[in-house]
Design a protein around this motif. Structure first.
Motif, PDB file in Angstrom:
ATOM      1  N   LYS A 137       0.698  -1.071  -0.043  1.00  0.00           N
ATOM      2  CA  LYS A 137       0.040  -0.100   0.215  1.00  0.00           C
ATOM      3  C   LYS A 137       0.774   1.251  -0.167  1.00  0.00           C
ATOM      4  O   LYS A 137       0.492   2.186   0.755  1.00  0.00           O
ATOM      5  CB  LYS A 137      -0.763  -0.028   0.982  1.00  0.00           C
ATOM      6  N   LEU A 138       1.816   1.250  -0.745  1.00  0.00           N
ATOM      7  CA  LEU A 138       2.722   2.600  -0.953  1.00  0.00           C
ATOM      8  C   LEU A 138       2.831   2.740  -2.655  1.00  0.00           C
ATOM      9  O   LEU A 138       2.542   2.090  -3.380  1.00  0.00           O
ATOM     10  CB  LEU A 138       4.379   1.909  -0.773  1.00  0.00           C
ATOM     11  N   GLU A 139       3.224   4.248  -2.556  1.00  0.00           N
ATOM     12  CA  GLU A 139       3.358   4.555  -4.282  1.00  0.00           C
ATOM     13  C   GLU A 139       4.767   3.721  -4.364  1.00  0.00           C
ATOM     14  O   GLU A 139       5.620   3.507  -3.791  1.00  0.00           O
ATOM     15  CB  GLU A 139       3.896   6.244  -4.118  1.00  0.00           C
ATOM     16  N   GLU A 145       7.988   5.250  -3.564  1.00  0.00           N
ATOM     17  CA  GLU A 145       7.759   5.162  -2.076  1.00  0.00           C
ATOM     18  C   GLU A 145       8.541   4.018  -1.628  1.00  0.00           C
ATOM     19  O   GLU A 145       9.502   3.652  -1.005  1.00  0.00           O
ATOM     20  CB  GLU A 145       6.587   5.455  -1.429  1.00  0.00           C
ATOM     21  N   GLU A 164       9.080   7.881   6.354  1.00  0.00           N
ATOM     22  CA  GLU A 164       8.268   7.159   5.316  1.00  0.00           C
ATOM     23  C   GLU A 164       6.733   6.952   6.049  1.00  0.00           C
ATOM     24  O   GLU A 164       5.704   7.050   5.451  1.00  0.00           O
ATOM     25  CB  GLU A 164       8.788   5.759   5.062  1.00  0.00           C
ATOM     26  N   ARG A 193       3.011   8.452   4.797  1.00  0.00           N
ATOM     27  CA  ARG A 193       1.832   7.822   4.648  1.00  0.00           C
ATOM     28  C   ARG A 193       0.726   7.874   5.941  1.00  0.00           C
ATOM     29  O   ARG A 193      -0.030   7.087   5.981  1.00  0.00           O
ATOM     30  CB  ARG A 193       2.065   6.266   4.371  1.00  0.00           C
TER      31      ARG A 193
END
Length: 497
Positions: free
Chosen positions: A94-96, A99, A460, A464
């Motif tokens: 669930k990250l770009e 990212e 990080e 988020r």
């Protein structure tokens, strides 16, 4: 002293190393795919080629060492359907995508620092060289060796094989590959099952995409290394390195597309390290038998009996010749731990010794033996970078060093010249070339590296909006006496309180 010889995978024999340009070496090593954390199997090529880099530099060459970061691409691995590991990893975490890339690039760099690996001269990223990849694909298409279907571009292997030696590196025979290649999803638009993607059309849901003459899409895996190596090392360079598992399809496909685009064989010497295995099977994510590097250092994997330090792992890798299989076991790592301690203790002892002359004590046989063991070290390194034999000689010298310290062997039994040779050989080969250093000396540096990693993880988490994790890192460090401070420019610093 003999000249440096390396085993050239493409010729299947040892050859004298003669660079294209005297005094200069261009070396390209396939870097990590930063879709997840590096594991023990990944450590071997980067430690191996760090030693190659160090040794070539010691020999007086000016080395341009290029090691890429693979942060995009359509991966076509033998026997498995092609995937985009970065995009898949980003969805799972669930990250770009970028990212995710930054997270694991930071972790990879941190691990390399723990292993005392030198930084490469240039570390290009695949996403930073999309323009170069598109330009190379256009060249291949103009030469008639690639075709476009539905916004994807494929390399025509059968046409290439008709005029060139496809399989020159891996020894594969095209006819056999055509018979054995499995039908995989998306194969129907290719002219032949063996054709590989240079560019893939991006479906609507695909996160990573760039404009191209064929529509929005993303690069194939193989074209990335060809484009980046050519940009920084030219159409032909000296050494291409990587793990033996990359010979096919990755390096074979690199050779084919680069030869069409550049007109010559891309690298003169191909060096491949063998695998790390567990119970005789290659360590890899596909086999579900990997041990992450952070797990190695912390001892948290069920396959580990205890934690193992980065320098123990470096020693473990280098005690075996790079082209030999290296089988993981707790017993082997614990033996490496003891061996490392012996060599580091001998190094510390030797540094503390001073030559003391004496009359009538000279032992010609001992002096000759010490000289021989020292002088064999460069011969072993020149014989295809044989770190295992160098280590064996350092172990032969260890009891002599200890006996010089205890007085069991009198200093005057060897000449001052031999003593200086012993001291310089030990520093040169153990520390400067093998890169093995006392972990006690690196404690402050390690603490800083760990804190930098934690600050990166906290940053990080904040990005988020995972404030629970962000606060946990800050508060637990404060309990340990380390205070984090958020700077106005978005960076972080720390102080001991």
């Amino acid at each position: 002293m003999s000249a440096l010889k390396v085993y050239n995978s493409i010729k299947r024999q040892k050859e004298e190393f003669i660079p294209i340009f005297p005094g200069h070496v261009g070396m390209y090593v396939c870097g990590p795919t930063v879709s997840g954390e590096s594991h023990l199997g990944h450590a071997r090529p980067y430690i191996t080629f760090d030693v190659v880099f160090r040794y070539l530099t010691h020999l007086g060459y000016r080395v341009r060492y290029v090691r890429n970061i693979t942060d995009a691409g359509h991966f076509e691995e033998e026997g498995r359907a092609a995937v985009d590991k970065i995009a898949n990893g980003a969805l799972l975490e669930k990250l770009e995508p970028m990212e995710l890339v930054q997270k694991y690039t930071n972790l990879f760099h941190w691990a390399m620092q723990q292993f005392n690996c030198l930084n490469p001269s240039i570390e290009p990223t695949a996403t930073g060289h999309i323009t170069e990849q598109i330009a190379m694909i256009k060249q291949i298409m103009e030469a008639g060796y690639a075709y476009e279907v539905n916004g994807s571009v494929y390399f025509d292997v059968k046409k290439y094989a008709a005029g060139y030696n496809y399989g020159i590196l891996s020894g594969r025979v095209l006819e056999d590959m055509l018979e054995s290649t499995r039908e995989l999803e998306g194969q129907d638009e290719k002219h032949a099952k063996v054709d590989f993607a240079l560019w893939k059309n991006a479906p609507v849901e695909h996160l990573m995409r760039w404009p191209s003459p064929w529509g929005e899409g993303f690069p194939g895996w193989h074209i990335e290394c060809s484009a980046m190596s050519r940009k920084y090392l030219g159409s032909q360079f000296d050494i291409h390195g990587g793990g033996m598992d990359l010979q096919f399809p990755h390096h074979e496909c690199e050779i084919a597309q680069s030869e069409i685009a550049g007109g010559e064989l891309m690298a003169r010497y191909w060096m491949h390290n063998n695998m790390i295995t567990i119970n005789g099977r290659k360590m890899g994510k596909a086999y579900n038998n990997t041990i992450k590097l952070t797990e190695m250092f912390a001892g948290t994997n069920p396959q580990l009996e205890k934690p193992y330090s980065p320098m123990t792992i470096r020693f473990f890798v280098l005690q075996t010749h790079y082209r030999s299989t290296l089988d993981f076991s707790n017993e082997a790592l614990q033996a490496a731990e003891k061996g490392l301690a012996r060599l580091l203790a001998a190094h510390e002892t030797l540094q503390s010794l001073t030559y003391l002359p004496g009359e009538g004590l000279y032992n010609e046989e001992l002096d000759k033996q010490v000289t021989t063991w020292c002088q064999e070290c460069p011969e072993f390194m020149n014989d295809d970078v044989n770190t295992a034999k160098v280590m064996a000689n350092l172990f032969e010298l260890t009891p002599i060093i200890n006996s010089l310290k205890s007085g069991q062997i009198k200093m005057a039994e060897i000449s001052e010249e031999t003593f200086i040779l012993l001291k310089t050989t030990w520093q040169l080969y153990l520390v400067d070339i093998l890169g093995i250093v006392s972990e006690k000396l690196n404690d402050d540096n390690k603490l800083n590296n760990v804190l930098q990693l934690l600050m990166s993880m906290r940053k990080e988490a904040k990005a988020r909006k995972d404030y629970a994790t962000s606060d946990k890192i800050r508060n637990q460090l404060l309990e340990m006496g380390i205070q984090l401070k958020d700077e106005k420019d978005g960076s972080m610093s720390y102080s001991i309180v």
